[in-house]
Structure formats: structure tokens, C-alpha cells
Scaffold this active site. Structure first.
Site, short mmCIF file in Angstrom:
data_model
loop_
_atom_site.label_atom_id
_atom_site.label_comp_id
_atom_site.label_asym_id
_atom_site.label_seq_id
_atom_site.Cartn_x
_atom_site.Cartn_y
_atom_site.Cartn_z
N SER A 20 0.84 -1.20 0.00
CA SER A 20 0.00 0.00 0.00
C SER A 20 0.87 1.24 0.00
O SER A 20 1.96 1.28 0.60
CB SER A 20 -0.90 0.00 1.24
OG SER A 20 -1.46 1.27 1.46
N ASN A 60 9.97 -15.62 -14.48
CA ASN A 60 10.60 -16.82 -15.03
C ASN A 60 11.75 -16.38 -15.93
O ASN A 60 11.92 -15.19 -16.23
CB ASN A 60 9.59 -17.70 -15.77
CG ASN A 60 8.97 -17.04 -17.00
OD1 ASN A 60 9.67 -16.42 -17.81
ND2 ASN A 60 7.66 -17.19 -17.16
N ALA A 61 12.57 -17.33 -16.34
CA ALA A 61 13.79 -17.00 -17.06
C ALA A 61 13.51 -16.37 -18.43
O ALA A 61 14.33 -15.61 -18.95
CB ALA A 61 14.67 -18.24 -17.22
N ARG A 62 12.35 -16.67 -19.01
CA ARG A 62 12.02 -16.05 -20.30
C ARG A 62 11.71 -14.57 -20.12
O ARG A 62 12.16 -13.73 -20.90
CB ARG A 62 10.83 -16.77 -20.95
CG ARG A 62 10.53 -16.23 -22.35
CD ARG A 62 9.43 -17.02 -23.01
NE ARG A 62 9.20 -16.59 -24.38
CZ ARG A 62 8.30 -17.14 -25.20
NH1 ARG A 62 7.56 -18.15 -24.78
NH2 ARG A 62 8.15 -16.68 -26.43
N ARG A 80 16.12 -3.37 -19.65
CA ARG A 80 16.45 -2.58 -18.47
C ARG A 80 17.94 -2.48 -18.15
O ARG A 80 18.33 -1.63 -17.35
CB ARG A 80 15.71 -3.15 -17.25
CG ARG A 80 14.20 -3.23 -17.43
CD ARG A 80 13.59 -1.92 -17.89
NE ARG A 80 12.12 -1.98 -17.94
CZ ARG A 80 11.34 -0.99 -18.34
NH1 ARG A 80 11.89 0.15 -18.73
NH2 ARG A 80 10.04 -1.13 -18.38
#
Length: 455
Positions: free
Chosen positions: A318, A383-385, A394
Site C-alpha cells: 500500500s 521466469n527466465a524467459r 532494463r
């Protein structure tokens, strides 16, 4: 031009209730798809069927109708609330590139006029600080940290009927209902939805969720402060490289269990399998392993960059838990003593006004006094994908500098834990061998490839 603040349904699937009703019939009635469609042209019968099906909990049938929404001049708190819905699509006006000095701001209700005057005066001063910073050469993506969370946001959102039901439940009965602004928008949105698709939305109030949106852990006593590390590795799939290799071989559907066991235990073979997975345009085997991180001291501005990744589980606390004493401090601000002093004063003054209004009982105004540079902690499981996409975007020099720091720290940990998979991860120029940014490329592909190469 419509200048009224609010949420507006711009368009929706033509024959939306007809296709939802047809979907409800096709699984239980004889005939082919077009035959069922021809039987699904009566509006009243369709509405009754949809109501019956959805009341029994089978809401997948209403995924076939799509809604396109415009959120017009709402606070950025509304944007943050909405963008956490994983199955909706968003396009938001960027604070990295657009000047927000004239954006305007939301005025909550106040109990006393003098408190309203204090709030208004302070918010205006923050916009002046923002202008001063940009005029002084501070990039917009850094100046935006002093923008209060009452500044107005405009964005488009597209979602299906089932997700719209989810959104409305949260706006009117869940975590959003505590905000008068979000609750009012929920009422406005529900009224429009009822007019468009009565079979789906009429009777909505009779189907209130039985559970609350927010997690209650008040029974646990806090004994220590939070850790200071920016990135904490919580957990990851065990034997991830072996799992990915085994999943890839199982997908091929030709190998025996003995073949798979022998292959994944051989390091050279395993690495070749993973390399083949990474070179594939559909690397589904990477989805078989996942990793969880605690990301601390994330600014609210950068939180939106994390939230825009749809295929991961993100836990955002929050806004009431935001640390108003902590904030990011960009290098562009620290380079000048005067801009640094004015930047810090914006956060100090906001904390002071917050305390004043809190003591005065003006609870509804408090969230709007949070600044975009204030921080909180989040949890992300990918997950790795999805991590492959996350790192390409990024860890790239085009990414916002704060999220680059988190991406690189996460990648460092992942390479330590599972080098066979994550040794090939990094910005697109490293992972794919070319830069997709065109004329916006940093032009440092050779340097970046060397930087991210596993030693």
C-alpha cells in the site's frame, strides 16, 4: 475536447454480449461455431445466459468482449492502482520525455478550508521546484522525482470483460474503495459498462467478493528494521539449468527419459541445449524456472517501469507504507549545490505538510502528498524467459538510470546462481548481437558487449 476528469469507455467489441453468450453455449450445446452464433442473436436470452453462467463462477466466457478506456486528468495514484492489473494493457504519458509543469493536480476533499489552502500552496510550490530543476538543466526524468502523487495523469487502458469485472470489484469493494477518487471512478465506469453490456454488469453489486484485496499480517510483531541492500535474492528454481535443458528435450517429444537424464548431467551437452533454447524465437523451456527478488528503496517513478512488465508476479505494498523520509538522489541534482538544496527542501517540506495534515485528521489528502522520488520495497518473481526480456530492456543504456541499477544487480546475482543460463543475458546488443534502438542507439555496442561478457 472533453476536459472533464474521469474514466470513459471509448469503444468496445461490437456484438460483445452475442459473442460472450455464444461462448457460453458452445461448450454444452450441439452444432458448429457458426450455428451456435446464429442461435445467439437474442439480446434478452443472451443477457440471461451470461448472468447465469457468470453467477456460477464461469467468467471465462466474458473474456471475449474487449473495452478500450481513457483515463482523463486523474491523479497518478489512479494510474498506479490501474497499472498493477496484470491482464490489462496500458499506454501512459511518459514523465521522462514530457514536461509536466502544467499537468495540473487533483484536489481531494478537506474538512477545513485552511488545510485545503495549505495543501494547494504546497503542491504549487512543488511544481515550481520541478520547473526550476528543468530550467537549471536537470533532465525531466530526474526532476519528476519532486512531482507529488496528486499530479494529473492521462492514459489509455484496454482490457476484456472478465478483467474489467476484476477492476470494478477492486475499485468498489477492494483496496481501491478506500480512495474516494478511485471509488468515484469505479461508479462512473460501472454505469457505462452496465449500459453497454447489461448481461455482464447488471447485478454486479450482488456479487461482492467474499475476500479482501489486502493481506493482513498485523499478528506478526516487527522486531528489526528492513535491510538496506537494494536487491535481495529470495529464492530460485533448484537445478535451473538442468530443468531448462530437460524441458527443452521433453518439448522435442522424441527423447526417452534415459536420453534426457544423460544429456542434462553432461555439462557440455547441457550448455549446448541451453544455447539452442536462447537462440530460438520461442524459448518456452525458459518458463520452467523462476526467480524471486526483494527490491528495496524503489522510487515510485521507477515502480511504474517494473509494473509495466506484464508477465511477472509483482507485489506492491500500500502507498501508506511509503517511506516519506527516504528518496532517490540523482547525480544530475547532486552536481549543483543550489539544485541539491532545493531538491532536498521539496522532500522536507512535503514531510512537514504531511505531518500537519495527518495531525489535523485530513486522511484522504495524505496519499497525494507522497513525492514520486519517495521509496518503497517490492517483490518480483519472473521466469527466465521474462528475465531475458527484462534484461534486454532494463540493462540497456536507454533505460532509466535507476532501473538499470536494479537490473544489473539482479543479473549479477543470477549469473552467480545459474551462469549457464544467465551468462548470455544482458542488453540486446549483447544478448542478440545487435541494437534495436535505431537512431536512438547509444552507439556503444562494442563497449557494452565487452562489459557484459562473462569472464
Amino acid at each position: 475536447m472533453n476536459s472533464n476528469p474521469g474514466v470513459y469507455i471509448l469503444s468496445h467489441t461490437e456484438c460483445g454480449e452475442k459473442i460472450c453468450a455464444a461462448a457460453g453455449r458452445i461448450s454444452t450445446q450441439p452444432g458448429n461455431a457458426m450455428g451456435i452464433w446464429e442461435k445467439s442473436q437474442d439480446g434478452e436470452k443472451n443477457a440471461n445466459l451470461i448472468d447465469k453462467v457468470t453467477r456460477s463462477g464461469h467468467n471465462s466466457t466474458v473474456e471475449h468482449i474487449m473495452f478500450n478506456l481513457a483515463f482523463n486528468d486523474v491523479s497518478v495514484i489512479v494510474e498506479q492502482f490501474m497499472i498493477e492489473f496484470r491482464l490489462a494493457s496500458f499506454t501512459v504519458k511518459s514523465r521522462r520525455y514530457v514536461d509536466f509543469y502544467d499537468a495540473g493536480f487533483y484536489m481531494p476533499e478537506f474538512k477545513r478550508e485552511e488545510n485545503k489552502t495549505k495543501y494547494k500552496s504546497h503542491i504549487k510550490s512543488l511544481f515550481e521546484t520541478y520547473k526550476y530543476l528543468t530550467d537549471s538543466g536537470v533532465p525531466k526524468e530526474d526532476a519528476r522525482f519532486v512531482l507529488p502523487y496528486c499530479f494529473l495523469s492521462n492514459f489509455f487502458c484496454s482490457l476484456n470483460g472478465r478483467e474489467l469485472l476484476h477492476v470494478l470489484h477492486s475499485m468498489l469493494h477492494g483496496r481501491g474503495s478506500k480512495s474516494p477518487e478511485i471509488y468515484a471512478l469505479g461508479k462512473q465506469l460501472l454505469q457505462q459498462a452496465e449500459n453497454i453490456a447489461p448481461g455482464i454488469f447488471i447485478g454486479f453489486e450482488e456479487r461482492k467478493p467474499k475476500k479482501q484485496d489486502e493481506l493482513d499480517l498485523s499478528f506478526i510483531k516487527q522486531t528489526q528494521g528492513k535491510k538496506a541492500e537494494l536487491v535481495e535474492y529470495i529464492s530460485g528454481s533448484q537445478n535451473a539449468s538442468k530443468t531448462v535443458a530437460a524441458a527443452a528435450m521433453l518439448e522435442a517429444n522424441v527423447f526417452s527419459a534415459a536420453d534426457i537424464n544423460a544429456a542434462v548431467e553432461n555439462k557440455e551437452t547441457r550448455e549446448r541445449i541451453i544455447a539452442a533454447v536462447l537462440d530460438c524465437s520461442r524459448p518456452r523451456a525458459l518458463e520452467s524456472v523462476q526467480f524471486t527478488f526483494a527490491l528495496n528503496k524503489v522510487s515510485l517513478s521507477t515502480l511504474t517501469h517494473f509494473a509495466r512488465h506484464r508477465i511477472h508476479s509483482i507485489q506492491v505494498p500500500s502507498l501508506n507504507t511509503v517511506d516519506r523520509t527516504d528518496y532517490v538522489l540523482p547525480e544530475s541534482v547532486k552536481q549543483n549545490c543550489e539544485t541539491l538544496a532545493i531538491y532536498k527542501k521539496a522532500f522536507e517540506d512535503s514531510l512537514s505538510i504531511y505531518e500537519e495534515l495527518k495531525n489535523a485528521g485530513e486522511e484522504t489528502a495524505l496519499p497525494y502528498l507522497i513525492l514520486s522520488g519517495n521509496t518503497l520495497s517490492i517483490v518480483s518473481t519472473m521466469n527466465a524467459r521474462e528475465l531475458m526480456l527484462f534484461m534486454k530492456l532494463r540493462s540497456c543504456t536507454r533505460a532509466q538510470w535507476e532501473i538499470q541499477i536494479y537490473a544489473n544487480k539482479m543479473l549479477e546475482i543470477l549469473r552467480r546462481e545459474e551462469p549457464e543460463i544467465f551468462g548470455k543475458y544482458g542488453p540486446s546488443c549483447y544478448a542478440d548481437g545487435f541494437c534495436p534502438e535505431g537512431r536512438l542507439s547509444c552507439g556503444r555496442a562494442t563497449e557494452m558487449k565487452e562489459k557484459y561478457k562473462m569472464q
